[in-house]
Design a protein around this motif. Structure first.
Motif, PDB file in Angstrom:
ATOM      1  N   SER A 147       2.613  14.329  -4.134  1.00 33.22           N
ATOM      2  CA  SER A 147       2.158  14.615  -2.779  1.00 33.22           C
ATOM      3  C   SER A 147       2.478  13.511  -1.781  1.00 33.22           C
ATOM      4  O   SER A 147       2.511  13.756  -0.575  1.00 33.22           O
ATOM      5  CB  SER A 147       0.657  14.899  -2.765  1.00 33.22           C
ATOM      6  N   CYS A 148       2.736  12.284  -2.265  1.00 32.65           N
ATOM      7  CA  CYS A 148       2.937  11.145  -1.361  1.00 32.65           C
ATOM      8  C   CYS A 148       4.209  10.346  -1.652  1.00 32.65           C
ATOM      9  O   CYS A 148       4.367   9.226  -1.152  1.00 32.65           O
ATOM     10  CB  CYS A 148       1.749  10.184  -1.451  1.00 32.65           C
ATOM     11  N   GLY A 149       5.095  10.873  -2.470  1.00 33.31           N
ATOM     12  CA  GLY A 149       6.272  10.123  -2.896  1.00 33.31           C
ATOM     13  C   GLY A 149       7.090   9.536  -1.766  1.00 33.31           C
ATOM     14  O   GLY A 149       7.606   8.426  -1.861  1.00 33.31           O
ATOM     15  N   ALA A 150       7.219  10.272  -0.663  1.00 36.73           N
ATOM     16  CA  ALA A 150       8.015   9.769   0.464  1.00 36.73           C
ATOM     17  C   ALA A 150       7.349   8.580   1.150  1.00 36.73           C
ATOM     18  O   ALA A 150       8.021   7.825   1.846  1.00 36.73           O
ATOM     19  CB  ALA A 150       8.258  10.887   1.479  1.00 36.73           C
ATOM     20  N   CYS A 151       6.061   8.390   0.927  1.00 36.46           N
ATOM     21  CA  CYS A 151       5.364   7.252   1.537  1.00 36.46           C
ATOM     22  C   CYS A 151       5.919   5.931   1.030  1.00 36.46           C
ATOM     23  O   CYS A 151       5.912   4.940   1.754  1.00 36.46           O
ATOM     24  CB  CYS A 151       3.872   7.321   1.267  1.00 36.46           C
ATOM     25  N   ALA A 152       6.403   5.909  -0.209  1.00 33.92           N
ATOM     26  CA  ALA A 152       6.974   4.680  -0.757  1.00 33.92           C
ATOM     27  C   ALA A 152       8.213   4.281   0.036  1.00 33.92           C
ATOM     28  O   ALA A 152       8.491   3.107   0.219  1.00 33.92           O
ATOM     29  CB  ALA A 152       7.316   4.855  -2.230  1.00 33.92           C
ATOM     30  N   ALA A 170       0.830  -1.211   0.000  1.00 31.11           N
ATOM     31  CA  ALA A 170       0.000   0.000   0.000  1.00 31.11           C
ATOM     32  C   ALA A 170       0.858   1.252   0.000  1.00 31.11           C
ATOM     33  O   ALA A 170       0.587   2.198  -0.752  1.00 31.11           O
ATOM     34  CB  ALA A 170      -0.945  -0.012   1.204  1.00 31.11           C
ATOM     35  N   HIS A 171       1.893   1.278   0.841  1.00 27.69           N
ATOM     36  CA  HIS A 171       2.798   2.438   0.857  1.00 27.69           C
ATOM     37  C   HIS A 171       3.455   2.635  -0.509  1.00 27.69           C
ATOM     38  O   HIS A 171       3.542   3.754  -1.020  1.00 27.69           O
ATOM     39  CB  HIS A 171       3.873   2.262   1.924  1.00 27.69           C
ATOM     40  N   MET A 172       3.931   1.540  -1.092  1.00 29.32           N
ATOM     41  CA  MET A 172       4.599   1.628  -2.387  1.00 29.32           C
ATOM     42  C   MET A 172       3.632   2.116  -3.468  1.00 29.32           C
ATOM     43  O   MET A 172       3.985   2.969  -4.280  1.00 29.32           O
ATOM     44  CB  MET A 172       5.182   0.268  -2.777  1.00 29.32           C
ATOM     45  N   ALA A 173       2.411   1.597  -3.478  1.00 30.03           N
ATOM     46  CA  ALA A 173       1.433   1.972  -4.496  1.00 30.03           C
ATOM     47  C   ALA A 173       1.047   3.449  -4.381  1.00 30.03           C
ATOM     48  O   ALA A 173       1.036   4.172  -5.381  1.00 30.03           O
ATOM     49  CB  ALA A 173       0.189   1.087  -4.390  1.00 30.03           C
ATOM     50  N   VAL A 174       0.723   3.896  -3.185  1.00 35.76           N
ATOM     51  CA  VAL A 174       0.326   5.299  -2.998  1.00 35.76           C
ATOM     52  C   VAL A 174       1.497   6.229  -3.308  1.00 35.76           C
ATOM     53  O   VAL A 174       1.336   7.250  -3.971  1.00 35.76           O
ATOM     54  CB  VAL A 174      -0.222   5.534  -1.575  1.00 35.76           C
ATOM     55  N   GLY A 175       2.694   5.869  -2.846  1.00 33.49           N
ATOM     56  CA  GLY A 175       3.873   6.689  -3.135  1.00 33.49           C
ATOM     57  C   GLY A 175       4.148   6.797  -4.617  1.00 33.49           C
ATOM     58  O   GLY A 175       4.570   7.847  -5.112  1.00 33.49           O
TER      59      GLY A 175
END
Length: 125
Positions: free
Chosen positions: A96-101, A85-90
């Protein structure tokens, strides 16, 4: 991402300087806030030092949700584990969410299942 912010020094003229992690821990341990609520409160009060992308808006068409909400939805309804999920959203919302990956162990880290590696400067789960 969250890992890097944990050790950032966050100075507030009202109460001196402490790391973001120390501020999160104080609110959690002494004030009874959840880890997520503590991080959110500190990030809102000291955004330049402690804000994560978790609360950024990620829009697709006219539908806007926070990066964290999108990750949470994918783990509960989208058949993805936390890391996926983190990788997909990032990846899908890189602006806006690149660091989430890079923050793929965030929920494990919330439960203190991850360890900070001082040499690599990364969280290992």
């Amino acid at each position: 991402d969250c890992e890097d912010r944990w050790y950032n020094m966050a100075c507030d003229p009202r109460d001196d300087c402490h790391t973001c992690g120390d501020r999160f821990t104080y609110l959690h341990d002494e004030k009874g806030l959840s880890w997520e609520a503590a991080r959110k409160q500190v990030a809102e009060h000291l955004p330049n030092q402690c804000k994560t992308q978790r609360y950024n808006l990620a829009c697709k068409g006219s539908e806007c949700f926070s990066c964290g909400d999108r990750i949470r939805w994918m783990t509960t309804h989208g058949n993805k584990n936390n890391k996926e999920a983190h990788m997909a959203v990032g990846s899908d919302f890189s602006d806006s969410c690149g660091a989430c990956a890079a923050d793929a162990c965030a929920h494990d880290w919330d439960r203190r299942a991850c360890n900070w590696n001082q040499t690599s400067k990364k969280m290992h789960c």
